[in-house]
Design a protein around this motif. Structure first.
Motif, mmCIF file in Angstrom:
data_model
loop_
_atom_site.group_PDB
_atom_site.id
_atom_site.type_symbol
_atom_site.label_atom_id
_atom_site.label_comp_id
_atom_site.label_asym_id
_atom_site.label_seq_id
_atom_site.Cartn_x
_atom_site.Cartn_y
_atom_site.Cartn_z
ATOM 1 N N VAL A 102 2.833 3.130 -6.156
ATOM 2 C CA VAL A 102 2.877 3.485 -4.588
ATOM 3 C C VAL A 102 3.993 4.968 -5.017
ATOM 4 O O VAL A 102 5.129 4.936 -5.799
ATOM 5 C CB VAL A 102 3.764 2.957 -3.273
ATOM 6 C CG1 VAL A 102 3.172 1.521 -3.335
ATOM 7 C CG2 VAL A 102 5.053 2.222 -3.826
ATOM 8 N N SER A 129 0.877 -0.930 -0.400
ATOM 9 C CA SER A 129 0.425 0.061 -0.183
ATOM 10 C C SER A 129 0.752 1.258 -0.157
ATOM 11 O O SER A 129 0.250 1.984 -0.212
ATOM 12 C CB SER A 129 -1.254 0.313 1.628
ATOM 13 O OG SER A 129 -0.031 0.167 2.605
ATOM 14 N N ASP A 130 2.206 1.367 0.237
ATOM 15 C CA ASP A 130 3.193 1.887 0.422
ATOM 16 C C ASP A 130 4.880 1.645 0.431
ATOM 17 O O ASP A 130 5.203 0.881 0.196
ATOM 18 C CB ASP A 130 2.594 3.274 1.812
ATOM 19 C CG ASP A 130 2.818 2.608 3.188
ATOM 20 O OD1 ASP A 130 3.558 2.066 2.810
ATOM 21 O OD2 ASP A 130 2.445 2.581 3.933
#
Length: 151
Positions: free
Chosen positions: A84, A15-16
Motif C-alpha cells: 500500500v 487495501s490502502d
C-alpha cells in the motif's frame, strides 16, 4: 516487553494505508494498551510526518503517535498481501509501496528516538527483513524482533 501482547497480523489484505493503520491500531485498542484516540492520532501524525522507508526492493512504515494516547508500551507488526502507498519519511512528494508495517505505542516521548534507531537497525538487516517478509509464524516475528533487542 514490547511484545507482551502479540500484535502480529500476517499477510493482511488492507487495501490502502488508512485501512492498514486502522486495522493494526485497532489491535492495540482491543487489548486496552492505548486510548480509543490512538487510531485517529496515528493517522493524523502519519499525514503530517510520513513514516514510509523505501529500502529498494521493499518498503517499511514505522507509524506512531504521541505518548498521551498510550497506556502500555507495545510494538505491533503487519505484513501485507499487497503493498500500500505511504508517503516517504523526510520527503513530502515521494511515496513508497509499503509491505511491512511496524507500529509503535510508547508512553514516554523520550523513548521514541532510541526505539526508532533500533528499528532502523532491524530493517537494515537483510536476514531480518527477509524473515519478516516471508514468515507465516507470529512467533517467528516476535523472535526476529527479540534478536534485534526488541523484546
Amino acid at each position: 516487553m514490547y511484545f507482551s501482547e502479540s500484535i502480529v497480523l500476517l499477510q493482511d489484505a488492507a487495501s490502502d494505508r488508512d485501512e492498514a493503520l486502522r486495522r493494526l491500531a485497532g489491535e492495540f485498542v482491543s487489548r486496552d494498551l492505548v486510548l480509543a484516540s490512538f487510531p485517529d492520532a496515528v493517522l493524523d501524525r502519519e499525514q503530517r510526518y510520513p513514516t514510509g522507508l523505501d529500502l529498494g526492493d521493499i518498503a517499511v512504515a514505522i507509524p506512531h503517535t504521541d505518548a498521551e494516547h498510550v497506556r502500555t508500551d507495545q510494538l505491533g507488526f503487519m505484513s501485507l498481501q499487497n503493498p500500500v502507498t505511504f508517503r516517504q519519511m523526510g520527503d513530502d512528494t515521494a511515496t513508497a509501496e509499503v509491505s511491512l508495517v511496524i507500529m509503535l505505542a510508547l508512553h514516554k516521548t523520550e523513548d521514541q528516538i532510541p526505539m526508532l534507531q533500533k528499528l532502523v537497525e532491524l530493517i537494515q538487516d537483510r536476514t531480518s527483513i527477509d524473515t519478516l517478509r516471508t514468515t507465516t509464524s507470529p512467533l517467528e516475528v516476535v523472535e526476529t524482533f527479540a534478536r534485534a533487542g526488541l523484546r
